[in-house]
Design an enzyme around this catalytic site. Structure first.
Site, mmCIF file in Angstrom:
data_model
loop_
_atom_site.group_PDB
_atom_site.id
_atom_site.type_symbol
_atom_site.label_atom_id
_atom_site.label_comp_id
_atom_site.label_asym_id
_atom_site.label_seq_id
_atom_site.Cartn_x
_atom_site.Cartn_y
_atom_site.Cartn_z
ATOM 1 N N GLU A 174 0.824 -1.206 0.000
ATOM 2 C CA GLU A 174 0.000 0.000 0.000
ATOM 3 C C GLU A 174 0.867 1.269 0.000
ATOM 4 O OE1 GLU A 174 -3.728 -2.068 2.407
ATOM 5 O OE2 GLU A 174 -2.414 -0.665 3.457
ATOM 6 N N PRO A 175 1.584 1.527 -1.075
ATOM 7 C CA PRO A 175 2.422 2.726 -1.135
ATOM 8 C C PRO A 175 1.572 3.972 -1.366
ATOM 9 C CG PRO A 175 2.413 1.654 -3.264
ATOM 10 C CD PRO A 175 1.613 0.762 -2.340
ATOM 11 N N GLY A 176 1.958 5.059 -0.753
ATOM 12 C CA GLY A 176 1.323 6.347 -1.010
ATOM 13 C C GLY A 176 2.386 7.360 -1.359
ATOM 14 N N ARG A 227 3.124 20.282 5.980
ATOM 15 C CA ARG A 227 4.072 19.313 6.516
ATOM 16 C C ARG A 227 5.193 19.943 7.353
ATOM 17 N NH1 ARG A 227 7.113 16.432 3.758
ATOM 18 N NH2 ARG A 227 7.009 14.584 5.092
ATOM 19 N N CYS A 259 -1.197 34.362 9.372
ATOM 20 C CA CYS A 259 -1.010 35.056 10.648
ATOM 21 C C CYS A 259 -0.737 34.055 11.762
ATOM 22 C CB CYS A 259 -2.248 35.888 10.955
ATOM 23 S SG CYS A 259 -2.009 37.055 12.293
ATOM 24 N N TYR A 278 4.924 18.476 10.945
ATOM 25 C CA TYR A 278 5.853 17.362 11.144
ATOM 26 C C TYR A 278 7.315 17.789 11.184
ATOM 27 C CZ TYR A 278 1.777 14.705 9.422
ATOM 28 O OH TYR A 278 0.528 14.177 9.221
ATOM 29 N N TYR A 301 0.764 14.381 0.568
ATOM 30 C CA TYR A 301 0.428 15.112 1.794
ATOM 31 C C TYR A 301 0.667 16.605 1.623
ATOM 32 C CZ TYR A 301 0.460 10.311 3.302
ATOM 33 O OH TYR A 301 0.217 8.969 3.378
#
Length: 428
Positions: free
Chosen positions: A279-281, A319, A353, A323, A382
């Site tokens: 299941e690669p994304g 991201r 802001c 993250y 993402y």
């Protein structure tokens, strides 16, 4: 750079000028390469096919959450790719893009009764059950519909891995899956029901995994569980190995290759005689896309700090804020290095802001000026899929390039369209 290359002094996406795209659709904008998507799928498909003796025709089910644009999904579907989904909406997207229901896996810890019923009615390949409570809800739904869906039990192997704590999904304290001993008992209980058919086990331990060691440990656990279930008379024909293999973001840790990853899985499963699903994304989509942005201004402070203010913001690419992720930032038309063009340290920020609207601090970049175009590389996964209209900023358009042709595959909404989606209360 994955089909984003310099030509005549400026970056192109395959055969299309990014400068021309910026003029045509404005900035910021996401740009995806068909050639890169095709190559990445082909590399993984070739690796899986090289080990048919381990699992036959393995299913590659793209993780729709990584980039759910219909044209991206359709590009992969035409190559033979399936879909890993986590909501009714993602199932609907996969079907609309041409993914056969028999190649769709439905995962997720919080499937509603309505979503479970929809998946059963569509005839998806399998439903990955993630808790005893879910199985207890699924069985009467299937009975009411008069269908017998095939299911897999998602195992929490107590092996967490990934590029950040927020994308680690296989640890003991994570919400995903069922501990191994409980999963074994649940499998047997599911097999006793005439309304569901357990066919296998599943696991997914995290995202942006750069070391194969935790993945191998998880796969070995699935193997031992399969052997134990079979010894108890249970039928286990599939193993869903999840995704999570990392991609080489520039500036990040080195990653294992898809070939090494698949070879490891084949070695672990050798002789087991199961159908495997991958299941690669991120692996397929990340480096197939860039976020194209324009410099609004450079703000210089008395202490020497320079802020490179872009028209892209955290609502477009979250991201780095969420993250602490690294994305390489490249000038679309780079100036020659040396002399007055020596690298300069910038804090790269957007207009939101929020102090968190920061892409990088102290990043050394070639000198840039207001109006210059830059790209964030590795932004195909993402990125747009996690974007929002925070600060009432329109969603970024998405563009798909195929050779010398391109198409807007999600337009930027107008302010009028944004406001029209919110009907005023009739008493105001």
């Amino acid at each position: 750079m994955h089909h984003f290359d310099l030509k005549d002094g400026a970056l192109q996406a395959e055969g299309v000028s990014l400068e021309a795209l910026a003029e045509a659709v404005g900035t910021p904008a996401y740009v995806y390469s068909t050639a890169t998507l095709t190559r990445h799928y082909g590399v993984l498909r070739e690796a899986a096919d090289a080990h048919r003796e381990a699992w036959g025709d393995a299913l590659i089910a793209y993780a729709v959450k990584a980039n759910s644009n219909l044209s991206v999904l359709a590009t992969l579907a035409r190559l033979g790719c399936g879909a890993d989904t986590v909501s009714e909406g993602e199932i609907r997207r996969a079907l609309a893009a041409g993914v056969p229901a028999g190649k769709i896996i439905f995962s997720g810890v919080g499937k509603t009764d309505g979503e479970l019923a929809f998946a059963i009615q569509q005839g998806v390949r399998q439903i990955n059950v993630e808790s005893p409570a879910e199985l207890d809800r699924l069985i009467p739904i299937a009975e009411r519909l008069g269908k017998v869906p095939e299911i897999a039990i998602r195992v929490n192997p107590k092996i967490g891995a990934g590029g950040h704590a927020k994308i680690t999904t296989g640890g003991e304290g994570d919400k995903f899956g069922i501990p191994a001993d409980e999963a074994m008992a649940l499998y047997v209980r599911a097999a006793a029901s005439p309304h569901v058919t357990p066919v296998g086990l599943a696991c997914h331990i995290g995202s942006q995994i750069t070391d194969l060691t935790p993945l191998e440990a998880a796969f070995r656990l699935l193997r031992s569980m399969t052997e134990e279930l079979r010894a108890k008379g249970q039928t286990v024909t599939r193993l869903d190995l999840g995704g999570g293999l990392g991609v080489p973001y520039v500036g990040g840790a080195p990653t294992a290759s898809p070939a090494d990853y698949v070879a490891m899985a084949a070695r672990v499963l050798d002789g087991l005689g199961v159908e495997a699903a991958f299941e690669p994304g991120r692996l397929l989509a990340a480096n197939a896309g860039v976020l194209l942005s324009r410099v609004i201004q450079i703000t210089e402070r008395a202490d020497g700090r320079r802020f490179l203010v872009l028209d892209a913001a955290m609502n477009d690419l979250i991201r780095p804020a969420m993250y602490d992720s690294f994305h390489e930032i490249k000038a679309v038309r780079p100036r020659e290095a040396g002399g007055h063009n020596a690298p300069t340290a910038y804090d790269v920020v957007g207009p939101i802001c929020e102090t968190g609207d920061t892409f990088a601090r102290g990043r050394d970049l070639p000198p840039l000026q207001a109006g210059d175009l830059v790209v964030f590389t590795g932004a195909g996964a993402y990125g747009a899929v996690m974007s929002s209209e925070y600060n009432t900023r329109p969603l970024v358009p998405e563009v798909l390039v195929d050779g010398d042709r391109w198409a807007v595959i999600r337009p930027r909404p107008t302010y009028e369209e944004m406001l029209a989606r919110e009907p005023m209360a009739d008493w105001l």
